[in-house]
Design a protein around this motif. Structure first.
Motif, PDB file in Angstrom:
ATOM      1  N   GLY A 444      40.783  50.552  43.050  1.00  0.00           N
ATOM      2  CA  GLY A 444      41.201  51.665  42.204  1.00  0.00           C
ATOM      3  C   GLY A 444      40.026  52.090  41.342  1.00  0.00           C
ATOM      4  N   SER A 445      40.316  52.898  40.357  1.00  0.00           N
ATOM      5  CA  SER A 445      39.220  53.411  39.534  1.00  0.00           C
ATOM      6  C   SER A 445      38.519  52.291  38.761  1.00  0.00           C
ATOM      7  CB  SER A 445      39.748  54.473  38.579  1.00  0.00           C
ATOM      8  OG  SER A 445      40.835  53.942  37.835  1.00  0.00           O
ATOM      9  N   ASP A 446      39.262  51.290  38.335  1.00  0.00           N
ATOM     10  CA  ASP A 446      38.658  50.177  37.593  1.00  0.00           C
ATOM     11  C   ASP A 446      37.599  49.476  38.442  1.00  0.00           C
ATOM     12  OD1 ASP A 446      40.492  50.864  35.751  1.00  0.00           O
ATOM     13  OD2 ASP A 446      41.695  49.026  35.888  1.00  0.00           O
ATOM     14  N   GLU A 447      37.995  49.114  39.678  1.00  0.00           N
ATOM     15  CA  GLU A 447      37.061  48.418  40.557  1.00  0.00           C
ATOM     16  C   GLU A 447      35.881  49.321  40.915  1.00  0.00           C
ATOM     17  OE1 GLU A 447      40.324  48.504  41.079  1.00  0.00           O
ATOM     18  OE2 GLU A 447      41.075  46.466  41.411  1.00  0.00           O
ATOM     19  N   ARG A 448      36.206  50.577  41.192  1.00  0.00           N
ATOM     20  CA  ARG A 448      35.153  51.498  41.601  1.00  0.00           C
ATOM     21  C   ARG A 448      34.067  51.581  40.519  1.00  0.00           C
ATOM     22  NH1 ARG A 448      35.269  56.796  40.373  1.00  0.00           N
ATOM     23  NH2 ARG A 448      37.528  56.789  40.278  1.00  0.00           N
ATOM     24  N   ALA A 449      34.499  51.637  39.261  1.00  0.00           N
ATOM     25  CA  ALA A 449      33.541  51.764  38.164  1.00  0.00           C
ATOM     26  C   ALA A 449      32.575  50.583  38.143  1.00  0.00           C
ATOM     27  CB  ALA A 449      34.284  51.867  36.839  1.00  0.00           C
ATOM     28  N   LYS A 450      33.063  49.422  38.576  1.00  0.00           N
ATOM     29  CA  LYS A 450      32.213  48.225  38.533  1.00  0.00           C
ATOM     30  C   LYS A 450      31.580  47.914  39.886  1.00  0.00           C
ATOM     31  CE  LYS A 450      35.600  45.892  36.207  1.00  0.00           C
ATOM     32  NZ  LYS A 450      36.272  44.691  35.682  1.00  0.00           N
ATOM     33  N   GLY A 451      31.820  48.757  40.877  1.00  0.00           N
ATOM     34  CA  GLY A 451      31.286  48.496  42.206  1.00  0.00           C
ATOM     35  C   GLY A 451      31.939  47.285  42.865  1.00  0.00           C
ATOM     36  N   GLU A 452      33.217  47.079  42.582  1.00  0.00           N
ATOM     37  CA  GLU A 452      33.910  45.903  43.105  1.00  0.00           C
ATOM     38  C   GLU A 452      35.075  46.298  44.009  1.00  0.00           C
ATOM     39  OE1 GLU A 452      35.125  43.863  39.571  1.00  0.00           O
ATOM     40  OE2 GLU A 452      33.273  42.669  39.499  1.00  0.00           O
ATOM     41  N   VAL A 453      35.576  45.306  44.731  1.00  0.00           N
ATOM     42  CA  VAL A 453      36.864  45.456  45.409  1.00  0.00           C
ATOM     43  C   VAL A 453      37.724  44.245  45.030  1.00  0.00           C
ATOM     44  CG1 VAL A 453      36.080  46.798  47.396  1.00  0.00           C
ATOM     45  CG2 VAL A 453      35.974  44.298  47.467  1.00  0.00           C
ATOM     46  N   THR A 454      39.039  44.446  45.014  1.00  0.00           N
ATOM     47  CA  THR A 454      39.949  43.327  44.759  1.00  0.00           C
ATOM     48  C   THR A 454      40.569  42.893  46.084  1.00  0.00           C
ATOM     49  OG1 THR A 454      40.459  44.027  42.504  1.00  0.00           O
ATOM     50  CG2 THR A 454      42.090  42.647  43.618  1.00  0.00           C
ATOM     51  N   ILE A 455      40.460  41.609  46.338  1.00  0.00           N
ATOM     52  CA  ILE A 455      41.091  41.046  47.535  1.00  0.00           C
ATOM     53  C   ILE A 455      42.324  40.288  47.071  1.00  0.00           C
ATOM     54  CG2 ILE A 455      40.766  39.625  49.590  1.00  0.00           C
ATOM     55  CD1 ILE A 455      38.637  41.797  49.276  1.00  0.00           C
ATOM     56  N   LYS A 456      43.489  40.698  47.550  1.00  0.00           N
ATOM     57  CA  LYS A 456      44.695  39.966  47.161  1.00  0.00           C
ATOM     58  C   LYS A 456      45.225  39.157  48.331  1.00  0.00           C
ATOM     59  CE  LYS A 456      49.241  39.989  45.307  1.00  0.00           C
ATOM     60  NZ  LYS A 456      50.241  40.614  44.452  1.00  0.00           N
ATOM     61  N   ASP A 457      45.370  37.872  48.098  1.00  0.00           N
ATOM     62  CA  ASP A 457      45.905  36.953  49.102  1.00  0.00           C
ATOM     63  C   ASP A 457      47.434  37.051  49.095  1.00  0.00           C
ATOM     64  OD1 ASP A 457      46.910  34.743  50.458  1.00  0.00           O
ATOM     65  OD2 ASP A 457      45.119  33.544  50.040  1.00  0.00           O
ATOM     66  N   LEU A 458      47.996  37.650  50.111  1.00  0.00           N
ATOM     67  CA  LEU A 458      49.445  37.872  50.110  1.00  0.00           C
ATOM     68  C   LEU A 458      50.225  36.595  50.391  1.00  0.00           C
ATOM     69  CD1 LEU A 458      49.920  41.320  51.870  1.00  0.00           C
ATOM     70  CD2 LEU A 458      49.761  40.777  49.453  1.00  0.00           C
ATOM     71  N   LYS A 476      51.693  38.644  35.927  1.00  0.00           N
ATOM     72  CA  LYS A 476      50.673  37.699  35.476  1.00  0.00           C
ATOM     73  C   LYS A 476      50.342  36.701  36.601  1.00  0.00           C
ATOM     74  CE  LYS A 476      50.365  34.186  32.067  1.00  0.00           C
ATOM     75  NZ  LYS A 476      51.344  33.438  31.274  1.00  0.00           N
ATOM     76  N   ASN A 477      51.374  36.216  37.240  1.00  0.00           N
ATOM     77  CA  ASN A 477      51.168  35.272  38.335  1.00  0.00           C
ATOM     78  C   ASN A 477      50.488  35.927  39.529  1.00  0.00           C
ATOM     79  OD1 ASN A 477      52.076  32.941  37.175  1.00  0.00           O
ATOM     80  ND2 ASN A 477      54.206  33.267  37.821  1.00  0.00           N
ATOM     81  N   GLN A 478      50.923  37.142  39.822  1.00  0.00           N
ATOM     82  CA  GLN A 478      50.345  37.822  40.975  1.00  0.00           C
ATOM     83  C   GLN A 478      48.837  38.018  40.814  1.00  0.00           C
ATOM     84  OE1 GLN A 478      51.830  38.706  44.057  1.00  0.00           O
ATOM     85  NE2 GLN A 478      53.157  37.184  43.142  1.00  0.00           N
ATOM     86  N   ALA A 479      48.428  38.178  39.568  1.00  0.00           N
ATOM     87  CA  ALA A 479      46.999  38.373  39.321  1.00  0.00           C
ATOM     88  C   ALA A 479      46.195  37.166  39.780  1.00  0.00           C
ATOM     89  CB  ALA A 479      46.761  38.651  37.841  1.00  0.00           C
ATOM     90  N   GLN A 480      46.854  36.013  39.797  1.00  0.00           N
ATOM     91  CA  GLN A 480      46.131  34.804  40.207  1.00  0.00           C
ATOM     92  C   GLN A 480      45.901  34.749  41.712  1.00  0.00           C
ATOM     93  OE1 GLN A 480      48.117  31.322  38.727  1.00  0.00           O
ATOM     94  NE2 GLN A 480      48.332  32.217  36.674  1.00  0.00           N
ATOM     95  N   ALA A 481      46.647  35.548  42.454  1.00  0.00           N
ATOM     96  CA  ALA A 481      46.498  35.517  43.910  1.00  0.00           C
ATOM     97  C   ALA A 481      45.369  36.433  44.361  1.00  0.00           C
ATOM     98  CB  ALA A 481      47.815  35.934  44.576  1.00  0.00           C
ATOM     99  N   GLN A 482      44.737  37.110  43.423  1.00  0.00           N
ATOM    100  CA  GLN A 482      43.706  38.053  43.830  1.00  0.00           C
ATOM    101  C   GLN A 482      42.415  37.815  43.055  1.00  0.00           C
ATOM    102  OE1 GLN A 482      46.117  41.409  42.782  1.00  0.00           O
ATOM    103  NE2 GLN A 482      44.848  41.910  41.015  1.00  0.00           N
TER     104      GLN A 482
END
Length: 506
Positions: A444-458, A476-482
């Motif tokens: 999203g825009s947050d990651e784009r600004a930092k040149g990052e991608v978020t990988i979420k482990d489903l 809060k918990n879901q954030a830990q999976a990514q």
RNA sequence: GCAGCUGUAGCUCAGUUGGUUAGAGCGCCUGACUGUGGAUCAGGAGGUCGGUGGUUCAAGUCCACCCAGCUGUACCA
């Protein structure tokens, strides 16, 4: 939608006895066929396939049972009015193939194949109108060694599929034994072919109806629980007695031969009275000693006088593989699977296309039925296989950027896809979940600004989701999976998730 | 083919001795909870009650026939 459209709307139904197959089943079938193939090829068989459609006459006009020429077969007429049929097994088409290419093929000729076959019969549990078989045949050898080898291969295949020794048994009999017994009680000759058939069918039901049920079928007939009456073979009491004598111990004699001492009214033994019987008996003797020489004992292969096999083209040894463990159905009641594989010697089949007799023996695994049984045994992985990595489309106008991430993953040999739907973020997550995706890639825009991608482990996320109650805790918990990584590390970060869950795409 | 049983929403089923506009749970779709699958909440779609004919003021309900499915049996080259 108006009433008229409703009237005319098609119902998305399937003819009975046919089934769609999903990814889990397809994957399981592929694994199974692969295991079977390895064994068949180890025995020196080579793959050959034939089409699903043949001329009707090539499939079955050899039958002595002519009262229902087309029953049970899907048939239709070509534009030149020739009758065509969908194959109902893989044996008759192979015979045609061998006859057509006889001069070019090495003989004896060993080949195997798998494919769908079709039977226009009433379906039932474990019985379909389209189902898969996997066959192996040796054409051009009259030696019992060819038959013995088929039996050994059947046993090896069962064990390769994960069925432990003792949980299956390969049963062997010979048509000549049964025909010999029938001959000795006066049922030989062409004019008794119909009655012999009735007798064989009755014997085939021994395991279901028991000795007394079969005795009725051999005599005047039998009435079942629903009041339906089945006409019997009309044999005399003594004739039925001789036949049933073969099966005194349920037919299972281990490696001992059967019925050597049964006496006929004139005091002679069946063995003396029937040359056919002696031939069958010698055949089984030889098969037995071949099996023993290779250490295949009665724990794997047995001689069993109750094995009949319905197919009328069998001329000598017949085989049947049965699972010996009890299987529970969905409703908890035991399910009878019947035989999961069978075969035998069919010396007359190829010869129909040629002037000379061509001996042949073969074996067929009912893949669909065996898989149903293996599923109950827990030997089949019934889970859906993992889906692709899903790259989330967060900012619609940047779809090209997301597409390039997908391409990067694909170039690294991973299964990946761009979300092509119209849904928002939440809907895309649901989609990935349903696709069984191991992880999603989010930018999203947050990651784009930092040149990052978020990988979420489903997969990890799904575990965590089981715990909480409230919305806040859930997020809060879901954030830990990514985890966010520099975009340059996209591929290696996804690879890490895949490795964590043992997903190997090759 | 024969016999028995059963047909109401995508699925599992309620629906009284015939009586208003046929219901529930699950599933599905949309939305809310600031950019997260689950939970929760709000809303929505979806049924000529298998078909046709009959009895009746009135049929999902009763009757006849047909069709389909299930179970058993037969057939299964």
């Amino acid at each position: 939608m108006n009433a008229d459209e409703k009237q005319n709307r098609l119902s998305a139904r399937l003819p009975r006895g046919l089934d769609d197959r999903g990814p889990a089943e397809i994957a399981a079938t592929r694994v199974m066929l692969d295991k079977i193939r390895v064994v068949y090829e180890r025995y020196g068989f080579e793959p050959v396939e034939t089409p699903a459609i043949e001329y009707t006459e090539a499939l079955g006009k050899f039958l002595p049972d002519q009262d229902r020429p087309n029953a049970g077969v899907f048939s239709f007429q070509d534009d030149d009015e020739q009758w065509l049929s969908l194959r109902y097994d893989l044996t008759a088409p192979l015979a045609r193939h061998v006859a057509a290419n006889f001069d070019a093929l090495p003989k004896p000729y060993r080949s195997y194949r798998h494919g769908y076959v079709f039977r226009n019969e009433k379906p039932g549990p474990g019985r379909f109108r389209q189902f898969m078989q996997c066959d192996a045949d040796t054409v051009g050898s009259a030696s019992p060694a060819a038959d013995a080898e088929i039996c050994m291969m059947a046993a090896d295949t069962m064990e390769a599929l994960g069925i432990p020794r003792g949980a299956y048994v390969v049963k062997v009999n010979s048509r000549k034994i049964l025909d010999g017994v029938l001959e000795s009680i006066g049922l030989g000759g062409y004019e008794n072919a119909g009655r012999r058939l009735t007798v064989l069918r009755a014997i085939d039901k021994l395991d279901r109806l028991g000795v007394e049920g079969v005795r009725h079928l051999l005599g005047p007939g039998r009435k079942d629980e629903s009041g339906d009456f089945t006409k019997g073979a009309g044999l005399e009491t003594w004739q039925a007695g001789v036949i049933l004598g073969i099966f005194r111990d349920g037919g299972d004699k281990g490696f001992d031969l059967i019925a050597t001492s049964i006496a006929l009214p004139d005091g002679k033994a069946v063995r003396e009275a029937s040359e056919l019987y002696r031939a069958g008996s010698d055949e089984l003797d030889e098969i037995r000693s071949l099996l023993l020489a290779s250490d295949y004992g009665p724990d794997r292969i047995r001689i069993d006088g109750t094995v009949v096999r319905g197919l009328e083209y069998y001329t000598g040894p017949v085989f049947e593989v049965e699972l010996t463990f009890p299987v529970q159905g969905d409703d908890g009641r035991p399910v009878r699977f019947g035989s999961v594989a069978g075969g035998g010697r069919y010396d007359g089949l190829v010869g129909r296309f040629r002037g000379e007799a061509v001996p042949a023996t073969g074996f067929s695994i009912g893949v669909s039925r065996l898989m149903a049984a293996l599923t109950h045994l827990g030997k089949v992985d019934a889970r859906a296989p993992p889906g692709p990595v899903v790259v989330i489309v967060f900012e619609r106008e940047r779809i090209a950027d997301y597409q390039s991430m997908v391409t990067a993953l694909r170039n690294a040999g991973m299964r990946a896809e761009l979300y092509l739907g119209a849904g928002k973020f939440g809907a895309q997550m649901k989609y990935a979940d349903k696709r069984n995706a191991p992880c999603v890639v989010i930018q999203g825009s947050d990651e784009r600004a930092k040149g990052e991608v978020t990988i979420k482990d489903l997969i990890v996320g799904a575990e965590l989701a089981k715990l909480e109650k409230g919305r806040d805790e859930h997020l809060k918990n879901q954030a830990q999976a990514q985890r966010a990584v520099p975009q340059t590390q996209l591929v290696s970060a996804v690879a890490e998730v895949l490795a964590r869950h043992g997903i190997a795409w090759t």
